[in-house]
Scaffold this motif. Sequence first.
Motif, PDB file in Angstrom:
ATOM      1  N   HIS A  62     -16.594  65.798  32.951  1.00 43.56           N
ATOM      2  CA  HIS A  62     -17.666  66.572  32.352  1.00 43.56           C
ATOM      3  C   HIS A  62     -18.986  65.957  32.785  1.00 43.56           C
ATOM      4  O   HIS A  62     -19.075  64.747  33.016  1.00 43.56           O
ATOM      5  CB  HIS A  62     -17.555  66.586  30.820  1.00 43.56           C
ATOM      6  N   ALA A  64     -23.546  66.407  32.350  1.00 39.94           N
ATOM      7  CA  ALA A  64     -24.661  67.044  31.651  1.00 39.94           C
ATOM      8  C   ALA A  64     -25.974  66.485  32.171  1.00 39.94           C
ATOM      9  O   ALA A  64     -26.103  65.280  32.426  1.00 39.94           O
ATOM     10  CB  ALA A  64     -24.554  66.811  30.143  1.00 39.94           C
ATOM     11  N   LEU A  84     -28.841  63.307  23.277  1.00 42.18           N
ATOM     12  CA  LEU A  84     -28.207  64.594  23.545  1.00 42.18           C
ATOM     13  C   LEU A  84     -28.379  65.497  22.345  1.00 42.18           C
ATOM     14  O   LEU A  84     -28.189  65.066  21.204  1.00 42.18           O
ATOM     15  CB  LEU A  84     -26.714  64.413  23.839  1.00 42.18           C
ATOM     16  N   ARG A  85     -28.754  66.745  22.599  1.00 48.63           N
ATOM     17  CA  ARG A  85     -28.852  67.716  21.519  1.00 48.63           C
ATOM     18  C   ARG A  85     -27.463  68.073  21.029  1.00 48.63           C
ATOM     19  O   ARG A  85     -26.490  68.064  21.775  1.00 48.63           O
ATOM     20  CB  ARG A  85     -29.567  68.994  21.995  1.00 48.63           C
ATOM     21  N   MET A  86     -27.383  68.413  19.736  1.00 50.12           N
ATOM     22  CA  MET A  86     -26.113  68.794  19.147  1.00 50.12           C
ATOM     23  C   MET A  86     -26.113  70.289  18.822  1.00 50.12           C
ATOM     24  O   MET A  86     -27.155  70.835  18.446  1.00 50.12           O
ATOM     25  CB  MET A  86     -25.868  67.983  17.876  1.00 50.12           C
ATOM     26  N   SER A  88     -22.849  69.303  21.394  1.00 49.62           N
ATOM     27  CA  SER A  88     -22.820  68.969  22.806  1.00 49.62           C
ATOM     28  C   SER A  88     -21.423  68.521  23.200  1.00 49.62           C
ATOM     29  O   SER A  88     -20.843  67.644  22.561  1.00 49.62           O
ATOM     30  CB  SER A  88     -23.826  67.853  23.098  1.00 49.62           C
ATOM     31  N   ARG A  89     -20.872  69.100  24.267  1.00 53.64           N
ATOM     32  CA  ARG A  89     -19.553  68.700  24.752  1.00 53.64           C
ATOM     33  C   ARG A  89     -19.610  67.275  25.303  1.00 53.64           C
ATOM     34  O   ARG A  89     -18.653  66.515  25.166  1.00 53.64           O
ATOM     35  CB  ARG A  89     -19.084  69.661  25.838  1.00 53.64           C
ATOM     36  N   ALA A  91     -21.613  64.865  24.193  1.00 60.39           N
ATOM     37  CA  ALA A  91     -21.634  63.970  23.037  1.00 60.39           C
ATOM     38  C   ALA A  91     -20.231  63.802  22.464  1.00 60.39           C
ATOM     39  O   ALA A  91     -19.818  62.695  22.101  1.00 60.39           O
ATOM     40  CB  ALA A  91     -22.583  64.505  21.975  1.00 60.39           C
ATOM     41  N   SER A  92     -19.483  64.900  22.404  1.00 62.11           N
ATOM     42  CA  SER A  92     -18.114  64.826  21.893  1.00 62.11           C
ATOM     43  C   SER A  92     -17.240  63.964  22.800  1.00 62.11           C
ATOM     44  O   SER A  92     -16.402  63.183  22.328  1.00 62.11           O
ATOM     45  CB  SER A  92     -17.517  66.228  21.774  1.00 62.11           C
ATOM     46  N   SER A 122     -27.071  71.712  33.710  1.00 65.48           N
ATOM     47  CA  SER A 122     -27.822  72.052  32.498  1.00 65.48           C
ATOM     48  C   SER A 122     -27.496  73.446  31.989  1.00 65.48           C
ATOM     49  O   SER A 122     -27.887  73.806  30.871  1.00 65.48           O
ATOM     50  CB  SER A 122     -29.338  71.961  32.762  1.00 65.48           C
ATOM     51  N   SER A 189     -30.056  65.715  17.142  1.00 65.89           N
ATOM     52  CA  SER A 189     -29.725  64.983  18.360  1.00 65.89           C
ATOM     53  C   SER A 189     -28.989  63.708  18.000  1.00 65.89           C
ATOM     54  O   SER A 189     -29.009  63.261  16.849  1.00 65.89           O
ATOM     55  CB  SER A 189     -30.992  64.631  19.154  1.00 65.89           C
TER      56      SER A 189
END
Length: 233
Positions: A62, A64, A84-86, A88-89, A91-92, A122, A189
């Motif tokens: 992945h 970003a 990272l904004r939530m 978010s793949r 972040a996960s 993006s 975030s």
Amino acid sequence: MFGLIRTRTASKSLKNVAQSHHIASTSLKDKLRALLRETAQPVAVVTSFMQPDSPSTSHTFHGATLSSFTSIAMDPYPFIAFALRMPSRMASSLDAAQPDQASHMVVNLLSAEQASISVKFSRPDLYPEPFSSIPYSLSEEGLPIIDDSLGAISCKLVSKAIPLHDLELSRGESSEEMMKPPLEDCPSSKLFIARVTRVESSPSDHDDSLPLLYHRRQYTSCQIPPFSPAMDP
């Protein structure tokens, strides 16, 4: 009756205060965004493993594009940070990273010719499989290193991400009330801090490379030769 009136008045007052805080916060954010648009920001793509959907499937990659990336320290260890904004793949994926992994991610600093790569990572709605159309190699841990980038670094998270919707939680207080997720209509975030474990490539590997920068809502780069300000006598 008087008690009911007082309750309604207090409720209305609290609502007005909340609205005032919201307006002030929005004004602050707008002013800050306007200021930061006047500064040139480096453009980076972070790549990691995506956790498999089931035990029978293997890891996939992945990536970003980061809207914020910075080096925050060199001593005693080199550290970087980004948000990272939530939801978010990415972040996960990073939240699921295991402590025993030597590196959790690669941060690729893009070169001036790679604006299209920034766009691909993006806009997952337009480019659901960006790795299928860009050249890359693999780090020692098997993480993607984007070819021809200005430079790339492997990094390992130093802790769990810090949720930024709750200032009390970020100070280390962790009551159940504070652990509640942000409201659906409230953007949020997470802050990630990582230690650099290895430099995968650097500008010395590409002598004529220039950085990809984001300035005034568009991609650009820097001038060569660099501007040298006059020294005071």
